[in-house]
Motif scaffolding. Structure first.
Motif, PDB file in Angstrom:
ATOM      1  N   ALA A   1      -4.997  -7.787  -9.087  1.00 16.73           N
ATOM      2  CA  ALA A   1      -4.222  -7.145  -8.025  1.00 16.73           C
ATOM      3  C   ALA A   1      -3.747  -8.191  -7.037  1.00 16.73           C
ATOM      4  CB  ALA A   1      -5.058  -6.088  -7.307  1.00 16.73           C
ATOM      5  N   GLU A   2      -2.575  -7.942  -6.448  1.00 12.49           N
ATOM      6  CA  GLU A   2      -2.117  -8.765  -5.339  1.00 12.49           C
ATOM      7  C   GLU A   2      -3.009  -8.510  -4.125  1.00 12.49           C
ATOM      8  OE1 GLU A   2       1.973  -7.685  -4.780  1.00 12.49           O
ATOM      9  OE2 GLU A   2       2.679  -9.421  -5.925  1.00 12.49           O
ATOM     10  N   PRO A   3      -3.151  -9.497  -3.251  1.00 13.79           N
ATOM     11  CA  PRO A   3      -4.019  -9.309  -2.074  1.00 13.79           C
ATOM     12  C   PRO A   3      -3.642  -8.088  -1.242  1.00 13.79           C
ATOM     13  CG  PRO A   3      -3.472 -11.619  -2.333  1.00 13.79           C
ATOM     14  CD  PRO A   3      -2.660 -10.887  -3.345  1.00 13.79           C
ATOM     15  N   ALA A   4      -2.327  -7.771  -1.155  1.00 17.42           N
ATOM     16  CA  ALA A   4      -1.900  -6.657  -0.296  1.00 17.42           C
ATOM     17  C   ALA A   4      -2.401  -5.316  -0.795  1.00 17.42           C
ATOM     18  CB  ALA A   4      -0.376  -6.640  -0.185  1.00 17.42           C
ATOM     19  N   VAL A   5      -2.626  -5.197  -2.090  1.00 18.34           N
ATOM     20  CA  VAL A   5      -3.044  -3.900  -2.642  1.00 18.34           C
ATOM     21  C   VAL A   5      -4.404  -4.006  -3.315  1.00 18.34           C
ATOM     22  CG1 VAL A   5      -0.685  -3.050  -2.931  1.00 18.34           C
ATOM     23  CG2 VAL A   5      -1.763  -4.371  -4.766  1.00 18.34           C
ATOM     24  N   ALA A   6      -5.134  -5.079  -3.082  1.00 22.62           N
ATOM     25  CA  ALA A   6      -6.429  -5.248  -3.756  1.00 22.62           C
ATOM     26  C   ALA A   6      -7.405  -4.151  -3.346  1.00 22.62           C
ATOM     27  CB  ALA A   6      -7.002  -6.628  -3.443  1.00 22.62           C
ATOM     28  N   ALA A   7      -7.505  -3.877  -2.037  1.00 21.80           N
ATOM     29  CA  ALA A   7      -8.442  -2.847  -1.567  1.00 21.80           C
ATOM     30  C   ALA A   7      -8.042  -1.479  -2.098  1.00 21.80           C
ATOM     31  CB  ALA A   7      -8.494  -2.852  -0.044  1.00 21.80           C
ATOM     32  N   LEU A   8      -6.736  -1.177  -2.067  1.00 17.06           N
ATOM     33  CA  LEU A   8      -6.263   0.105  -2.586  1.00 17.06           C
ATOM     34  C   LEU A   8      -6.558   0.223  -4.071  1.00 17.06           C
ATOM     35  CD1 LEU A   8      -4.674   2.745  -2.271  1.00 17.06           C
ATOM     36  CD2 LEU A   8      -2.569   1.421  -2.680  1.00 17.06           C
ATOM     37  N   ALA A   9      -6.375  -0.864  -4.824  1.00 16.59           N
ATOM     38  CA  ALA A   9      -6.628  -0.823  -6.262  1.00 16.59           C
ATOM     39  C   ALA A   9      -8.102  -0.572  -6.550  1.00 16.59           C
ATOM     40  CB  ALA A   9      -6.170  -2.132  -6.903  1.00 16.59           C
ATOM     41  N   GLU A  10      -9.003  -1.189  -5.776  1.00 24.41           N
ATOM     42  CA  GLU A  10     -10.435  -0.970  -5.997  1.00 24.41           C
ATOM     43  C   GLU A  10     -10.816   0.477  -5.712  1.00 24.41           C
ATOM     44  OE1 GLU A  10     -12.534  -3.863  -3.737  1.00 24.41           O
ATOM     45  OE2 GLU A  10     -12.230  -5.470  -5.204  1.00 24.41           O
ATOM     46  N   ARG A  11     -10.241   1.062  -4.641  1.00 24.21           N
ATOM     47  CA  ARG A  11     -10.563   2.477  -4.331  1.00 24.21           C
ATOM     48  C   ARG A  11      -9.981   3.406  -5.397  1.00 24.21           C
ATOM     49  NH1 ARG A  11      -8.756   0.976   0.826  1.00 24.21           N
ATOM     50  NH2 ARG A  11      -6.892   2.266   0.528  1.00 24.21           N
TER      51      ARG A  11
ATOM     52  N   LEU B   1       3.718   1.839 -14.084  1.00 27.62           N
ATOM     53  CA  LEU B   1       3.322   3.180 -13.652  1.00 27.62           C
ATOM     54  C   LEU B   1       2.898   3.139 -12.194  1.00 27.62           C
ATOM     55  CD1 LEU B   1       1.058   4.056 -16.711  1.00 27.62           C
ATOM     56  CD2 LEU B   1       3.428   4.767 -16.370  1.00 27.62           C
ATOM     57  N   PRO B   2       2.884   4.279 -11.535  1.00 27.38           N
ATOM     58  CA  PRO B   2       2.283   4.321 -10.194  1.00 27.38           C
ATOM     59  C   PRO B   2       0.810   3.942 -10.272  1.00 27.38           C
ATOM     60  CG  PRO B   2       3.583   6.297 -10.626  1.00 27.38           C
ATOM     61  CD  PRO B   2       3.469   5.581 -11.927  1.00 27.38           C
ATOM     62  N   LEU B   3       0.283   3.379  -9.201  1.00 26.83           N
ATOM     63  CA  LEU B   3      -1.118   2.967  -9.162  1.00 26.83           C
ATOM     64  C   LEU B   3      -1.990   4.204  -8.986  1.00 26.83           C
ATOM     65  CD1 LEU B   3      -3.164   0.704  -9.221  1.00 26.83           C
ATOM     66  CD2 LEU B   3      -2.852   0.416  -6.755  1.00 26.83           C
ATOM     67  N   THR B   4      -2.444   4.756 -10.105  1.00 22.08           N
ATOM     68  CA  THR B   4      -3.275   5.957 -10.106  1.00 22.08           C
ATOM     69  C   THR B   4      -4.373   5.769 -11.152  1.00 22.08           C
ATOM     70  OG1 THR B   4      -1.929   7.050 -11.797  1.00 22.08           O
ATOM     71  CG2 THR B   4      -1.301   7.414  -9.487  1.00 22.08           C
TER      72      THR B   4
ATOM     73  N   PRO C   1       0.814  -1.229   0.000  1.00 26.35           N
ATOM     74  CA  PRO C   1       0.000   0.000   0.000  1.00 26.35           C
ATOM     75  C   PRO C   1       0.842   1.271   0.000  1.00 26.35           C
ATOM     76  CG  PRO C   1      -0.924  -1.618   1.505  1.00 26.35           C
ATOM     77  CD  PRO C   1       0.374  -2.175   1.049  1.00 26.35           C
ATOM     78  N   GLU C   2       2.033   1.214   0.605  1.00 27.49           N
ATOM     79  CA  GLU C   2       2.899   2.400   0.628  1.00 27.49           C
ATOM     80  C   GLU C   2       3.644   2.607  -0.690  1.00 27.49           C
ATOM     81  OE1 GLU C   2       3.107  -0.106   2.798  1.00 27.49           O
ATOM     82  OE2 GLU C   2       1.912   0.799   4.414  1.00 27.49           O
ATOM     83  N   ASP C   3       3.833   1.548  -1.459  1.00 29.68           N
ATOM     84  CA  ASP C   3       4.588   1.646  -2.708  1.00 29.68           C
ATOM     85  C   ASP C   3       3.930   0.748  -3.754  1.00 29.68           C
ATOM     86  OD1 ASP C   3       6.538   2.282  -4.556  1.00 29.68           O
ATOM     87  OD2 ASP C   3       7.953   0.775  -3.823  1.00 29.68           O
ATOM     88  N   ALA C   4       2.732   1.129  -4.161  1.00 26.64           N
ATOM     89  CA  ALA C   4       1.980   0.313  -5.122  1.00 26.64           C
ATOM     90  C   ALA C   4       2.258   0.799  -6.531  1.00 26.64           C
ATOM     91  CB  ALA C   4       0.490   0.385  -4.828  1.00 26.64           C
ATOM     92  N   SER C   5       2.222  -0.140  -7.458  1.00 29.40           N
ATOM     93  CA  SER C   5       2.429   0.201  -8.866  1.00 29.40           C
ATOM     94  C   SER C   5       1.468  -0.611  -9.719  1.00 29.40           C
ATOM     95  CB  SER C   5       3.881  -0.068  -9.302  1.00 29.40           C
ATOM     96  OG  SER C   5       4.206  -1.427  -9.100  1.00 29.40           O
ATOM     97  N   ALA C   6       1.291  -0.153 -10.949  1.00 28.95           N
ATOM     98  CA  ALA C   6       0.420  -0.837 -11.909  1.00 28.95           C
ATOM     99  C   ALA C   6       1.257  -1.230 -13.116  1.00 28.95           C
ATOM    100  CB  ALA C   6      -0.731   0.063 -12.323  1.00 28.95           C
ATOM    101  N   VAL C   7       1.171  -2.492 -13.500  1.00 23.88           N
ATOM    102  CA  VAL C   7       1.879  -2.984 -14.678  1.00 23.88           C
ATOM    103  C   VAL C   7       0.852  -3.194 -15.781  1.00 23.88           C
ATOM    104  CG1 VAL C   7       3.336  -4.801 -15.625  1.00 23.88           C
ATOM    105  CG2 VAL C   7       3.606  -4.122 -13.240  1.00 23.88           C
TER     106      VAL C   7
END
Length: 426
Positions: A217-227, A183-186, A164-170
């Motif tokens: 998404a990986e489980p660690a960033v799944a919630a962050l990715a949905e938001r 890219l950064p997860l934006t 969550p502190e350093d998420a990225s999108a491939v």
């Protein structure tokens, strides 16, 4: 085939470095996944298993170049000349010194055509491979975590990973060249991915009309990715991603990091042998081969038993003939020899001669010798006659030997004389 898949950390190896690993028996299902120091990593569970290293997406950059016509680029042709050509083509596109970078061409690359080139820090990759080899885990292949080309779904994909502190999108499967972008997860990453996806309602096999873009998404960033992205995402673990990467055709171990042709051939042979011995799809063939071997063994043993029985019957018949013909013979040791001895004694008692006696030998020699040929000396031992001083021309010798064979005798030259014997080869 059993495979140990290792994810290389982005930092250079050190005493506390751990490698995330996935152990699989068939390349599709994980038997075990965890993280461990190099010395504590498990080994492939079957003979012929291999170790595959996965280079993370953030450690790679992808460049699209066109090689000059006539440049050899096939396996075993990655020469310093090809390396120099790549450095010249990429020196203006990379930030670091091209001499410090590692290059790898896409599988099936050909000259005079656009090809993808994977670029990473050569020192970083070499140190990780050396650390693993020192721990007894020699890497057979090096594959990218994400690679250019068509995706499994046949449409652009977005994969959120990291923490969550350093998420990225491939982003994969983008544009006409089906490239890769990190890219950064934006929301901008989602917009870029959607720009490469088919329009809603356009024909697309396996795609939903409402959302043609595959988002994982990986489980660690799944919630962050949905938001962040404003939509639901499918969970995709690092272990599943490692399995997907290991099944690709890529091998980044090229140029100075490449294995020798002999090593590749041995590794391929070991992989094929392991697949034949262990892979589920070859189970029927293994059973068939085993049954064929058993059938041959049973058949050979049955045939050998029959041959032994036939031989024993013949030996019994010979012994019976000996004892019936010569009743005084009580103990049979070697029936043919004993029978010949008894026959010789009978002939001697009756005053008759055998083919091994002097008279028949002299008669056979006299009838076979050319006219006018007279020996200067004759020596006789039982069953053998030696004639000295009989020079024969090659054609006369051949005719002499043929006439003797017709009479049941054999002849050969021996120390300037002719040696005659009855029966077998002299």
């Amino acid at each position: 085939m059993s495979t140990l898949i290792l994810s290389l950390p982005p930092a250079r190896p050190g005493p506390a470095t751990e490698y995330s690993y996935t152990l699989t028996a068939d390349g599709h299902t994980a038997l075990r996944h965890a993280a461990a120091a190099p010395a504590l990593l498990p080994e492939p569970t079957r003979p012929g298993g291999e170790v595959v290293a996965v280079v993370p997406a953030r450690a790679l950059s992808w460049q699209r170049v066109q090689l000059p016509p006539g440049l050899p680029v096939g396996t075993g042709q990655q020469t310093p000349r090809l390396r120099s050509v790549l450095e010249g083509l990429l020196e203006d596109r990379v930030l670091d010194d091209a001499a410090q970078l590692h290059f790898a061409l896409q599988p099936g690359a050909r000259a005079a055509e656009p090809v993808w080139v994977a670029v990473c820090d050569r020192g970083w990759l070499r140190e990780h491979l050396q650390a693993l080899e020192a721990a007894g885990r020699r890497v057979a292949r090096v594959v990218p975590e994400f690679a250019p080309g068509p995706t499994a779904t046949g449409r652009p994909e977005l994969t959120a990973l990291g923490t969550p502190e350093d998420a990225s999108a491939v982003l994969t499967g983008l544009g006409a060249d089906l490239g890769v972008a990190v890219l950064p997860l934006t929301p901008m990453a989602l917009a870029m991915a959607r720009a490469g996806a088919p329009e809603p309602g356009a024909p697309q096999a396996g795609a939903d009309d409402d959302n043609a873009l595959a988002v994982r998404a990986e489980p660690a960033v799944a919630a962050l990715a949905e938001r962040t992205l404003g939509q639901r995402v499918a969970l995709h673990t690092a272990s599943q991603r490692a399995l997907d990467a290991a099944r690709s055709d890529w091998d980044l171990a090229q140029f100075d990091l490449a294995s020798t042709g002999r090593t590749r051939a041995l590794r391929k042979a070991g992989s094929v042998a392991s697949a034949l011995l262990n892979a589920p799809q070859w189970r029927a063939a293994r059973w068939g081969a085993g049954l064929l071997v058993v059938a041959h063994l049973v058949g050979l043993n049955a045939w050998a038993w029959q041959e032994r029985q036939a031989l024993a019957a013949k030996q019994a018949a010979v012994r019976s003939t000996l004892t019936q013909t010569f009743p005084k013979v009580q103990v049979v040791v070697d029936a043919p020899v004993q029978m010949e001895r008894e026959l010789a004694q009978l002939r001697q008692a009756a005053g008759s001669v055998s083919a091994r006696d002097l008279e028949p030998l002299l008669a056979a020699a006299g009838s076979a010798l050319p006219a006018g040929s007279q020996p200067t000396g004759i020596e006789y031992t039982p069953g053998e006659l030696r004639l000295r001083g009989v020079p024969l021309a090659p054609e006369d010798e051949a005719a002499f030997s043929a006439r003797l064979q017709a009479a049941g005798y054999r002849m050969r030259q021996d120390d300037g004389s002719l040696l005659l014997r009855a029966g077998g080869t002299p």
